[in-house]
Design an enzyme around this catalytic site. Structure first.
Site, PDB file in Angstrom:
ATOM      1  N   HIS A 176       0.837  -1.185   0.000  1.00  0.00           N
ATOM      2  CA  HIS A 176       0.000   0.000   0.000  1.00  0.00           C
ATOM      3  C   HIS A 176       0.878   1.244   0.000  1.00  0.00           C
ATOM      4  O   HIS A 176       2.101   1.140   0.083  1.00  0.00           O
ATOM      5  CB  HIS A 176      -0.989   0.008   1.175  1.00  0.00           C
ATOM      6  CG  HIS A 176      -0.388   0.161   2.531  1.00  0.00           C
ATOM      7  ND1 HIS A 176       0.283  -0.842   3.179  1.00  0.00           N
ATOM      8  CD2 HIS A 176      -0.380   1.216   3.376  1.00  0.00           C
ATOM      9  CE1 HIS A 176       0.673  -0.421   4.371  1.00  0.00           C
ATOM     10  NE2 HIS A 176       0.288   0.831   4.512  1.00  0.00           N
ATOM     11  N   TYR A 211      11.754   4.077  -0.666  1.00  0.00           N
ATOM     12  CA  TYR A 211      10.597   4.475  -1.475  1.00  0.00           C
ATOM     13  C   TYR A 211       9.776   5.546  -0.759  1.00  0.00           C
ATOM     14  O   TYR A 211       8.626   5.325  -0.391  1.00  0.00           O
ATOM     15  CB  TYR A 211       9.736   3.256  -1.795  1.00  0.00           C
ATOM     16  CG  TYR A 211      10.543   2.087  -2.300  1.00  0.00           C
ATOM     17  CD1 TYR A 211      11.283   2.174  -3.476  1.00  0.00           C
ATOM     18  CD2 TYR A 211      10.600   0.898  -1.584  1.00  0.00           C
ATOM     19  CE1 TYR A 211      12.036   1.113  -3.935  1.00  0.00           C
ATOM     20  CE2 TYR A 211      11.345  -0.176  -2.041  1.00  0.00           C
ATOM     21  CZ  TYR A 211      12.062  -0.055  -3.207  1.00  0.00           C
ATOM     22  OH  TYR A 211      12.805  -1.112  -3.653  1.00  0.00           O
ATOM     23  N   HIS A 247       0.949   5.698   1.069  1.00  0.00           N
ATOM     24  CA  HIS A 247       0.371   6.851   1.746  1.00  0.00           C
ATOM     25  C   HIS A 247       0.945   8.100   1.086  1.00  0.00           C
ATOM     26  O   HIS A 247       2.114   8.108   0.690  1.00  0.00           O
ATOM     27  CB  HIS A 247       0.753   6.888   3.226  1.00  0.00           C
ATOM     28  CG  HIS A 247       0.228   5.744   4.016  1.00  0.00           C
ATOM     29  ND1 HIS A 247      -1.035   5.729   4.546  1.00  0.00           N
ATOM     30  CD2 HIS A 247       0.806   4.572   4.378  1.00  0.00           C
ATOM     31  CE1 HIS A 247      -1.223   4.599   5.206  1.00  0.00           C
ATOM     32  NE2 HIS A 247      -0.121   3.875   5.121  1.00  0.00           N
TER      33      HIS A 247
END
Length: 157
Positions: free
Chosen positions: A41, A129, A43
């Site tokens: 996922h 990342y 954010h």
């Protein structure tokens, strides 16, 4: 978020994701304040142009273009097949309108603490990342930010 928790598609295909985000950003501009990509996922804190609140189109295009760029190796349910869906992404996303500077800082911290929170690294700076590194270069965060002090920040849940 990706649909299955054991997926590593985002980090495994990080260059595809970066390319897709840039492409969508060129067609539907947005400013990236903070972004972290985790294995399953992501954010972010993004800002849309004035008088533009169309988060939905941007997320639809990011999800769709990323999915189209991947080989079809996953199992797809009959329902998703009928809908033309790959089954990679969750259908929804969460958005929050930043209220003030304190809220902004809290969300930026939340975004950047996530690799540590999920046990992927021992220090935020170890996760590649993330916009954390750019913000360190700009003097916004120190390189050792949250290096083991996540309980003090309230992110150790």
């Amino acid at each position: 978020m990706l649909q299955r928790q054991d997926n590593y598609l985002l980090t495994k295909h990080i260059e595809i994701l970066r390319s897709v985000v840039k492409s969508v950003q060129q067609r539907h501009p947005f400013l990236i304040h903070g972004w972290v990509v985790l294995p399953n996922h992501l954010h972010c804190v993004i800002e849309l142009p004035p008088n533009d609140a169309d988060f939905a189109t941007r997320w639809r295009l990011i999800k769709m273009d990323f999915s189209k760029a991947l080989p079809r190796t996953e199992r797809i349910s009959a329902v998703r097949t009928r809908r033309g869906e790959r089954g990679i992404w969750q259908r929804r996303y969460w958005e929050h309108l930043i209220r003030d500077e304190r809220d902004y800082r809290a969300h930026m911290d939340y975004v950047h603490i996530n690799p540590l929170k999920h046990g992927l690294v021992e220090r935020v700076a170890e996760w590649p990342y993330s916009t954390f590194h750019r913000l360190v270069d700009q003097g916004i965060y120190p390189m050792d930010w949250a290096g083991g002090c996540e309980s003090e920040l309230g992110y150790d849940e």
